[in-house]
Every structure is written in structure tokens, then in C-alpha cells.
Scaffold this motif. Sequence first.
Motif, mmCIF file in Angstrom:
data_model
loop_
_atom_site.group_PDB
_atom_site.id
_atom_site.type_symbol
_atom_site.label_atom_id
_atom_site.label_comp_id
_atom_site.label_asym_id
_atom_site.label_seq_id
_atom_site.Cartn_x
_atom_site.Cartn_y
_atom_site.Cartn_z
ATOM 1 N N ARG A 269 98.331 -95.116 -44.521
ATOM 2 C CA ARG A 269 98.615 -95.777 -42.633
ATOM 3 C C ARG A 269 99.070 -97.097 -43.286
ATOM 4 O O ARG A 269 99.392 -97.763 -43.853
ATOM 5 C CB ARG A 269 96.912 -95.928 -42.969
ATOM 6 C CG ARG A 269 96.678 -96.633 -41.484
ATOM 7 C CD ARG A 269 95.219 -96.951 -41.092
ATOM 8 N NE ARG A 269 94.585 -98.347 -42.553
ATOM 9 C CZ ARG A 269 94.147 -98.497 -43.198
ATOM 10 N NH1 ARG A 269 93.383 -96.965 -42.994
ATOM 11 N NH2 ARG A 269 93.268 -99.508 -43.906
ATOM 12 N N ASP A 271 100.736 -100.372 -40.725
ATOM 13 C CA ASP A 271 99.848 -101.400 -39.911
ATOM 14 C C ASP A 271 100.845 -102.763 -39.769
ATOM 15 O O ASP A 271 101.615 -102.623 -40.700
ATOM 16 C CB ASP A 271 98.785 -101.547 -40.078
ATOM 17 C CG ASP A 271 97.630 -100.557 -40.277
ATOM 18 O OD1 ASP A 271 97.243 -99.690 -38.875
ATOM 19 O OD2 ASP A 271 96.899 -100.273 -40.830
ATOM 20 N N LYS A 272 100.619 -103.245 -38.991
ATOM 21 C CA LYS A 272 101.674 -104.494 -38.632
ATOM 22 C C LYS A 272 100.902 -105.774 -37.619
ATOM 23 O O LYS A 272 99.654 -105.274 -36.940
ATOM 24 C CB LYS A 272 102.705 -104.308 -37.123
ATOM 25 C CG LYS A 272 103.448 -105.218 -37.402
ATOM 26 C CD LYS A 272 104.117 -105.012 -36.137
ATOM 27 C CE LYS A 272 103.760 -105.629 -35.061
ATOM 28 N NZ LYS A 272 104.614 -104.643 -33.686
ATOM 29 N N ASP A 273 100.914 -106.370 -38.413
ATOM 30 C CA ASP A 273 100.034 -107.894 -38.003
ATOM 31 C C ASP A 273 100.893 -108.764 -37.854
ATOM 32 O O ASP A 273 102.257 -108.650 -38.319
ATOM 33 C CB ASP A 273 98.842 -108.176 -38.923
ATOM 34 C CG ASP A 273 98.991 -108.697 -40.502
ATOM 35 O OD1 ASP A 273 100.380 -109.101 -40.435
ATOM 36 O OD2 ASP A 273 98.667 -108.250 -41.485
ATOM 37 N N LYS A 344 106.689 -94.952 -36.205
ATOM 38 C CA LYS A 344 105.968 -95.552 -36.215
ATOM 39 C C LYS A 344 105.363 -97.048 -34.902
ATOM 40 O O LYS A 344 105.095 -97.322 -34.059
ATOM 41 C CB LYS A 344 104.568 -96.189 -36.699
ATOM 42 C CG LYS A 344 103.052 -96.699 -36.277
ATOM 43 C CD LYS A 344 102.467 -97.031 -36.751
ATOM 44 C CE LYS A 344 100.491 -96.547 -36.190
ATOM 45 N NZ LYS A 344 99.229 -97.283 -36.971
ATOM 46 N N TYR A 345 106.894 -97.630 -36.166
ATOM 47 C CA TYR A 345 107.494 -99.204 -35.282
ATOM 48 C C TYR A 345 108.486 -99.014 -34.884
ATOM 49 O O TYR A 345 109.649 -99.282 -35.604
ATOM 50 C CB TYR A 345 107.325 -99.484 -35.598
ATOM 51 C CG TYR A 345 105.593 -100.208 -35.544
ATOM 52 C CD1 TYR A 345 104.589 -100.447 -34.355
ATOM 53 C CD2 TYR A 345 104.839 -99.645 -37.609
ATOM 54 C CE1 TYR A 345 103.365 -100.769 -34.883
ATOM 55 C CE2 TYR A 345 103.844 -99.927 -37.114
ATOM 56 C CZ TYR A 345 102.901 -100.474 -36.413
ATOM 57 O OH TYR A 345 101.030 -100.942 -36.117
#
Length: 383
Positions: A269, A271-273, A344-345
Motif C-alpha cells: 500500500r 499513501d501520500k500525506d 498510483k501517483y
Amino acid sequence: MKKTLIIICLFVFSAVTSSCWNLKEPNQLAIVIGGGLDLSQDGQLEVSSQIAVPAALGGENNGASKKRSFVVVNATGKNFMDAGQNLQMQLSRTLFYAHRQTILVGQRIAEQGVAGQGFLKYLDMIVRNPKSEMRSVIWIVKDGTAKDILATEPTFDALISTTLYSVQMALGMKPYYYREFLCESLPKGGALLLPAISANSSKKKFIYSGAAILDKEHALHLIGFLKPEESYYANWIKGRQSTLTVTTSKSQKDGSISLRVKSLKRHVRVDKDATGMRVHIQLQGSGNIVENNSSLDPSQAQDLKTIQKKLSQEAEQEVVKLIQKAQKQYKVDILGLGELVHQKYPREWKSLQKNWNDTFSRMPITAEVHLRYQDPGQTNASM
């Protein structure tokens, strides 16, 4: 008259089309089964070819009359084909590459390249030549040369070049083909993992030596190796491992337990924050207990829970060590996480890919492993 003319034309046409006037007969070809790249002592490209000897491949070859099923020839040159032309001068048959099954790259040329450049450009012939086999498996030779490995004699097969595909399958890996190597080497950022092989002290046998790390941001230069156990977990994360044996650490109190894991699954997984990218790796697997030297009985619910927990913890520790080694020691993405970020990005990837290894070495990466057992074997408790 007209009928006679037609018959003559048909006779001439059939005579021309039925013959192989533009083809070479098999006894005119030197069939290359394996190829190798090395760096000579004077810094030139050295190409080796393992050529099959058909007369020795069939029938029984016993005693003093036994013939080798292959011959290895080598020559230096400006590039692959120039060296190949120099190879041709040593042979009475035409070199034929369509049946090549293995490409070996020596450690020295993988580390240094030729004239300070990576070795990839010297493999252009493999793509450009229409007779070249793209399904060849590719290996890096650790602590040795490609020509030494080509000269070894495998235990079960006649040719080392036909054996190396089976070696990866026997170790539970997906064979690594040259076409995959090309596809993975073209995108920027990260590193490649290629299977590694070594010759023993007598140079007569070979052994699997883990995985070679090639830095994509520096012309695919070899920067180090993973141990065999580390390569299994890296391949698991990359989705290239189908089976694996996990063993708990042995102690005087508990003994050890081995689980042969067959159903390997992975979920990564991304994710980006506000602080940037972060990755969580989840690995799952189930299999059979193949050895139990402990006092634990997997038929008992509490003991079974303890066994699965210990096995999962052992595997998880190895995965965490692997991630730390990639981030702190080598500082390159050997796990293929960059491609997942790209998927994903895609917009962010345009700015990240140039210095992806630097981003990877600082990125938070967590991992968890869950293993389960399916079959306790012939007995439950230890014998």
C-alpha cells in the motif's frame, strides 16, 4: 505445344521451391547455447560462447570415449559483434544465436563496465539481431567470470545453459528473462535485482549466490549483492517468489520448526500525506510443517497459535532487515516500490523519478508478515 510448355514450367518451379538453396544445413552451424560477458585484463570486452557439440549430446558416452557435450570459446572486441567476429575465426561453422538460453555477466564488467560505462550498451545486439533469443535467462556471476561458469558441468544436464532456468524454478522463483531485464531497466529510478551465481573453489560446479543489485541511476552498475535468504524475501515483495521455507531460530528450550510456505501473497500500500510518501508491505502465506524439533504440538490450538506467531515474527524480522539494508546500506529501491508509486501517483512521479533512490532511502516503510499452516505432516508433536 502449350501443354508441353506448361509441364516444363511446373517442373522447373517445383525443383526451385522444394530445395533449401538459401538456408544453411545444421552441420554448417555452431549453435550457441549460452553467452557470457567479461572484462579482460587489459580492460576490453571479452565475449564467451558455449557451443553445443551435437555428436556428444545423443547416446551414451561412457569411459575413456566420453566426449564433452559442449565447447567454450572466447575472444575480445570493440563490442559484442566485433568480438563475435573474432570468435568466428576460431570455428569452422557459422555462429547461430537463435537457441541461446543463458546470458552471463561477470562481476568485474558489471561493476566497472568498459571504458567507465555500464555494460547494458554492449547488449544492443541481443535486441537488434532478429536471430537473437529474447527468452534467455540472465545472471550475474559473483566473484568470478562468465567464461568460468560456462565451462562448468552440471550434475543432471549436459549443459549449464539449459540448467540455469531450472535452478530458479527449483528455488521457487520465476525465471528472470532478458526481455524482462530490458523492460525494467528502461524506466528511470530505482535498481534491478538479477539472480547471482558463483563457481566453487575447483570451478567445476556452481552455486546460487543470491541477487545482484544494479543501480539504474548510474548506468546499471553493480553496487552489491543480497544473500540467498535475503533474495527470497525481496522476490516475495516483488511478486517473483512462489515457495519459501521459513524456520524459527533454534533454542535449547523450544527447538526449531520449519514451514514450507507455498501460497505466497503480497499487498503493498502506497499513501501520500503532508510529509510525503509512505509504504506499508503486507505479506501472507500458508504451507506445511516439514520439520518440528520443538515440544509444541500443532494439533493443540494454543500451540498452533504459538507456532504461527513465531514463524510470522521470524519472517517479519528478516523483511525489516532487508528494508533497512536497502535504505541505509545501499540506498536504492530494490523492491520495485517506485513503479507502484508511478501507478498510483503518475503526476507526482514525474518529479520523483529523477532522484527516486534518494526519496526511497528516507521514506517511511513498514512491514508485517502473517503465516499459517495447512498440514502438520505425518505426525503432530515432535518425534
